[in-house]
Design an enzyme around this catalytic site. Structure first.
Site, PDB file in Angstrom:
ATOM      1  N   ASN A   1       0.869  -1.176   0.000  1.00 57.16           N
ATOM      2  CA  ASN A   1       0.000   0.000   0.000  1.00 57.16           C
ATOM      3  C   ASN A   1       0.907   1.227   0.000  1.00 57.16           C
ATOM      4  O   ASN A   1       1.512   1.545   1.016  1.00 57.16           O
ATOM      5  CB  ASN A   1      -0.899  -0.036   1.246  1.00 57.16           C
ATOM      6  N   TRP A   2       0.989   1.857  -1.149  1.00 53.53           N
ATOM      7  CA  TRP A   2       1.925   2.996  -1.271  1.00 53.53           C
ATOM      8  C   TRP A   2       1.389   4.257  -0.611  1.00 53.53           C
ATOM      9  O   TRP A   2       2.092   5.239  -0.490  1.00 53.53           O
ATOM     10  CB  TRP A   2       2.224   3.268  -2.760  1.00 53.53           C
ATOM     11  N   LYS A   3       0.126   4.248  -0.253  1.00 50.66           N
ATOM     12  CA  LYS A   3      -0.519   5.424   0.368  1.00 50.66           C
ATOM     13  C   LYS A   3      -0.329   6.653  -0.514  1.00 50.66           C
ATOM     14  O   LYS A   3      -0.259   6.518  -1.736  1.00 50.66           O
ATOM     15  CB  LYS A   3      -0.007   5.612   1.797  1.00 50.66           C
TER      16      LYS A   3
ATOM     17  N   HIS B   1      -9.506   1.205   5.061  1.00 51.56           N
ATOM     18  CA  HIS B   1      -8.228   1.395   5.755  1.00 51.56           C
ATOM     19  C   HIS B   1      -8.441   2.348   6.931  1.00 51.56           C
ATOM     20  O   HIS B   1      -9.251   3.282   6.841  1.00 51.56           O
ATOM     21  CB  HIS B   1      -7.186   1.968   4.779  1.00 51.56           C
TER      22      HIS B   1
ATOM     23  N   GLU C   1      -6.809   4.728   7.963  1.00 49.48           N
ATOM     24  CA  GLU C   1      -6.566   6.142   7.657  1.00 49.48           C
ATOM     25  C   GLU C   1      -7.795   6.759   6.996  1.00 49.48           C
ATOM     26  O   GLU C   1      -8.079   7.939   7.196  1.00 49.48           O
ATOM     27  CB  GLU C   1      -5.303   6.270   6.786  1.00 49.48           C
TER      28      GLU C   1
ATOM     29  N   GLU D   1      -4.939  -4.691  10.663  1.00 57.48           N
ATOM     30  CA  GLU D   1      -3.900  -3.685  10.867  1.00 57.48           C
ATOM     31  C   GLU D   1      -4.185  -2.906  12.155  1.00 57.48           C
ATOM     32  O   GLU D   1      -5.024  -1.996  12.154  1.00 57.48           O
ATOM     33  CB  GLU D   1      -3.879  -2.698   9.695  1.00 57.48           C
TER      34      GLU D   1
ATOM     35  N   GLY E   1       3.012  -1.063   4.254  1.00 59.93           N
ATOM     36  CA  GLY E   1       3.006   0.365   3.940  1.00 59.93           C
ATOM     37  C   GLY E   1       4.412   0.844   3.626  1.00 59.93           C
ATOM     38  O   GLY E   1       4.933   0.641   2.521  1.00 59.93           O
ATOM     39  N   GLY E   2       5.055   1.450   4.607  1.00 61.56           N
ATOM     40  CA  GLY E   2       6.369   2.078   4.415  1.00 61.56           C
ATOM     41  C   GLY E   2       7.385   1.210   3.680  1.00 61.56           C
ATOM     42  O   GLY E   2       8.053   1.680   2.753  1.00 61.56           O
TER      43      GLY E   2
ATOM     44  N   GLY F   1       3.033   2.383  10.800  1.00 56.64           N
ATOM     45  CA  GLY F   1       4.049   3.423  10.658  1.00 56.64           C
ATOM     46  C   GLY F   1       4.789   3.774  11.940  1.00 56.64           C
ATOM     47  O   GLY F   1       5.470   4.793  12.019  1.00 56.64           O
TER      48      GLY F   1
ATOM     49  N   SER G   1       3.771  -2.024  10.383  1.00 55.47           N
ATOM     50  CA  SER G   1       5.212  -2.123  10.618  1.00 55.47           C
ATOM     51  C   SER G   1       5.810  -3.467  10.221  1.00 55.47           C
ATOM     52  O   SER G   1       6.734  -3.970  10.881  1.00 55.47           O
ATOM     53  CB  SER G   1       5.560  -1.782  12.078  1.00 55.47           C
TER      54      SER G   1
HETATM   55  P1  13P Z   1       3.259   0.428   7.625  1.00 57.09           P
HETATM   56  O1  13P Z   1       3.755  -0.831   7.005  1.00 57.09           O
HETATM   57  O2  13P Z   1       3.957   1.658   7.135  1.00 57.09           O
HETATM   58  O3  13P Z   1       3.174   0.336   9.121  1.00 57.09           O
HETATM   59  O4  13P Z   1       1.734   0.626   7.114  1.00 57.09           O
HETATM   60  C1  13P Z   1       0.841  -0.427   7.195  1.00 57.09           C
HETATM   61  C2  13P Z   1      -0.386  -0.068   6.459  1.00 57.09           C
HETATM   62  O5  13P Z   1      -1.144   0.793   6.861  1.00 57.09           O
HETATM   63  C3  13P Z   1      -0.652  -0.778   5.193  1.00 57.09           C
HETATM   64  O6  13P Z   1      -1.942  -0.564   4.744  1.00 57.09           O
END
Ligand code: 13P
Length: 248
Positions: free
Chosen positions: A6-8, A93, A95, A163, A230-231, A169, A209
């Site tokens: 997930n590149w956000k 998600h 977010e 998640e 994510g990251g 993050g 993470s």
């Molecule tokens: P991180 O891997 O950056 O913690 O993010 C997880 C995430 O929200 C994937 O959708």
């Protein structure tokens, strides 16, 4: 096993195209038995689709509207995503639940619309730190699963991603036992909602993470069927190292 990135809200044109090309090359470099998905921002979907050509990596979006078309300024419909070559869309998600006040009932409408458009969905659930500290993790996640999935959801169309909000993050993760407990509870709730057979087949990803150093441990748990990253999905080397360490 599914490895999804997930590149956000990250990446300009060159970054996105390069990242997609690097991942395509690295995935192709050896025989792999996992499904790979990358979910760039809307602005990069077409370009990334082209960059992924010839590889076996599926394209996903990060959200969609519940309507097929119409007066919804700034929104993107599932039909549009399908038209661009997406096979997946991430929905619910944390977010989006936090930034856009999305409820599980609304997520469920989006899930239905996405399925109608021929997309598969990655439906996210997870507790906040406050909910965890109050001992409500299983309750919160069970409720999100019940309310975010339509009746009759099929394992072929839906992937769940657990998640924990406080793990996203932050570099913090639940212990492997805590992850397994939630995943097993989610599968139990799924069995009641969609039947034991579909629940057994439905993939439940862990996200929060995930990095190369914890991938092997997290992804070898009995009820963990992959990762939503994510990251670490923004660096091809890390994304691929996670897959490698998970035995993909
Ligand atoms: P991180 O891997 O950056 O913690 O993010 C997880 C995430 O929200 C994937 O959708």
């Amino acid at each position: 096993m599914m490895i999804a990135g997930n590149w956000k809200m990250n990446g300009l044109t060159a970054d996105g195209v390069n990242l997609a090309k690097e991942i395509t090359v690295a995935v192709k470099a050896k025989k792999r038995n996992c499904e790979f998905v990358v979910c760039p921002p809307f602005t990069l979907l077409s370009l990334v689709k082209k960059a992924l050509r010839g590889g076996k990596i599926a394209l996903g979006a990060q959200d969609c509207h519940a309507a097929e078309k119409g007066a919804h300024t700034g929104d993107i419909s599932p039909v549009m995503l399908k038209d661009l070559g997406c096979s997946y869309v991430i929905l619910g998600h944390s977010e989006r639940r936090a930034d856009h006040h999305e409820t599980s009932a609304y997520v469920c409408q989006k899930v239905l619309a996405a399925h109608q458009a021929g997309l598969k969905t990655i439906v996210c659930i997870g507790e906040t730190l406050e909910q965890r500290e109050a001992g409500k993790t299983i309750d919160v996640c069970s409720r999100q699963v019940k309310e975010s999935l339509p009746d009759g959801a099929k394992a072929a169309d839906v992937v769940i991603a657990y998640e924990p909000v406080w793990a996203i993050g932050t570099g913090k993760t639940p212990t492997p036992q805590e992850v397994e407990d939630v995943h097993a509870a989610v599968r139990h709730v799924l069995a009641k909602k969609i039947g034991k057979v579909e629940a057994g087949k439905m993939r439940i990803l862990y996200g929060g993470s995930v990095k190369p150093s914890n991938a092997a441990e997290m992804l070898s748990l009995p009820d963990v069927d992959g990762a939503l990253i994510g990251g670490a999905s923004l660096k091809s080397a890390d994304f691929i190292a996670i897959a490698d360490n998970a035995g993909c």
